[in-house]
Design a protein around this motif. Sequence first.
Motif, short mmCIF file in Angstrom:
data_model
loop_
_atom_site.label_atom_id
_atom_site.label_comp_id
_atom_site.label_asym_id
_atom_site.label_seq_id
_atom_site.Cartn_x
_atom_site.Cartn_y
_atom_site.Cartn_z
N PHE A 1 -1.78 -1.78 -4.09
CA PHE A 1 -0.79 -2.27 -3.84
C PHE A 1 -0.45 -3.80 -3.51
O PHE A 1 -1.28 -4.39 -3.50
CB PHE A 1 -0.31 -1.39 -2.67
N PHE A 2 0.94 -4.10 -3.42
CA PHE A 2 1.22 -5.38 -3.27
C PHE A 2 1.83 -5.21 -1.88
O PHE A 2 2.51 -4.49 -1.61
CB PHE A 2 2.20 -6.35 -4.18
N ARG A 3 1.68 -6.39 -0.82
CA ARG A 3 2.39 -6.42 0.44
C ARG A 3 3.02 -7.75 0.42
O ARG A 3 2.36 -8.69 0.18
CB ARG A 3 1.26 -6.24 1.53
N GLU A 4 4.30 -7.98 0.75
CA GLU A 4 4.91 -9.01 0.73
C GLU A 4 6.18 -8.89 1.89
O GLU A 4 6.92 -7.86 1.90
CB GLU A 4 5.57 -9.38 -0.45
N ARG A 5 5.94 -9.74 3.02
CA ARG A 5 6.94 -9.70 3.99
C ARG A 5 6.95 -8.26 4.63
O ARG A 5 7.88 -7.74 5.11
CB ARG A 5 8.38 -10.04 3.62
N GLY A 6 5.78 -7.84 4.91
CA GLY A 6 5.66 -6.31 5.47
C GLY A 6 5.83 -5.25 4.72
O GLY A 6 5.75 -4.21 5.26
N TYR A 7 6.50 -5.56 3.59
CA TYR A 7 6.63 -4.40 2.63
C TYR A 7 5.69 -4.05 1.68
O TYR A 7 5.24 -5.05 1.19
CB TYR A 7 8.06 -4.62 1.80
N ILE A 8 5.39 -2.74 1.34
CA ILE A 8 4.48 -2.38 0.31
C ILE A 8 5.22 -2.01 -0.74
O ILE A 8 6.36 -1.30 -0.85
CB ILE A 8 3.67 -1.49 0.84
N TYR A 9 4.77 -2.51 -2.18
CA TYR A 9 5.42 -2.08 -3.34
C TYR A 9 4.11 -2.10 -4.45
O TYR A 9 3.21 -2.65 -4.29
CB TYR A 9 6.58 -3.12 -3.69
N ASN A 10 4.71 -1.57 -5.34
CA ASN A 10 3.89 -1.37 -6.94
C ASN A 10 2.43 -0.50 -6.41
O ASN A 10 1.64 -0.83 -6.99
CB ASN A 10 3.53 -2.65 -7.46
N GLU A 11 2.73 0.76 -5.72
CA GLU A 11 1.51 1.19 -5.24
C GLU A 11 0.97 2.00 -6.38
O GLU A 11 1.73 2.45 -7.06
CB GLU A 11 1.57 2.23 -3.96
N LYS A 12 -0.24 2.07 -6.58
CA LYS A 12 -1.13 2.62 -7.70
C LYS A 12 -2.26 3.51 -7.04
O LYS A 12 -2.91 3.00 -6.36
CB LYS A 12 -1.26 1.92 -8.89
N ASN A 13 -2.49 4.85 -7.83
CA ASN A 13 -3.55 5.35 -7.48
C ASN A 13 -4.28 5.55 -8.71
O ASN A 13 -3.60 6.18 -9.72
CB ASN A 13 -3.23 6.80 -6.74
N PHE A 14 -5.45 5.36 -8.89
CA PHE A 14 -6.33 5.58 -10.07
C PHE A 14 -7.43 6.62 -9.72
O PHE A 14 -8.50 6.25 -9.27
CB PHE A 14 -6.86 4.42 -10.81
N GLY A 15 -7.48 7.61 -10.34
CA GLY A 15 -8.44 8.88 -10.20
C GLY A 15 -9.63 8.30 -11.18
O GLY A 15 -10.72 8.80 -11.09
N ASN A 16 -9.49 7.72 -12.34
CA ASN A 16 -10.35 7.07 -13.22
C ASN A 16 -10.93 5.76 -13.02
O ASN A 16 -10.15 4.76 -12.71
CB ASN A 16 -9.54 7.23 -14.52
#
Length: 117
Positions: free
Chosen positions: A81-96
């Motif tokens: 994920f990316f954190r900017e100004r306290g906010y989290i965005y573009n979260e990804k989860n890869f099981g592979n």
Amino acid sequence: MADKETQIKILLYGNALDFACETLGVKNMRYHKYSEIFTVSEEDVYEYTLIHGIPQSESTGRYSLDEGFHYFEEEGNWYTFFRERGYIYNEKNFGNDELGRKYIVQTLLQLAGTGLY
């Protein structure tokens, strides 16, 4: 020209701009291309991480409050994920594992600003 391992370490751990300027002996990269300095590919960097691991630090983990790109492995899954100004965005989860590692390497190369992705 620096050897492949040195180039990869700079891309993953160092400052590509400073390295390029020092290697070229110029004050800035305005009139030069990173391809004059870096001769490694995204695949070379990925293969390096298979042997040496992906760079890890406290600032990239789940609980870090630092801004920027975060990634960590937990129970065989990669989370990013990316954190900017306290906010989290573009979260990804890869099981592979392969897909997760490739995404992380590509993102690190993009953030290095060299256009080697």
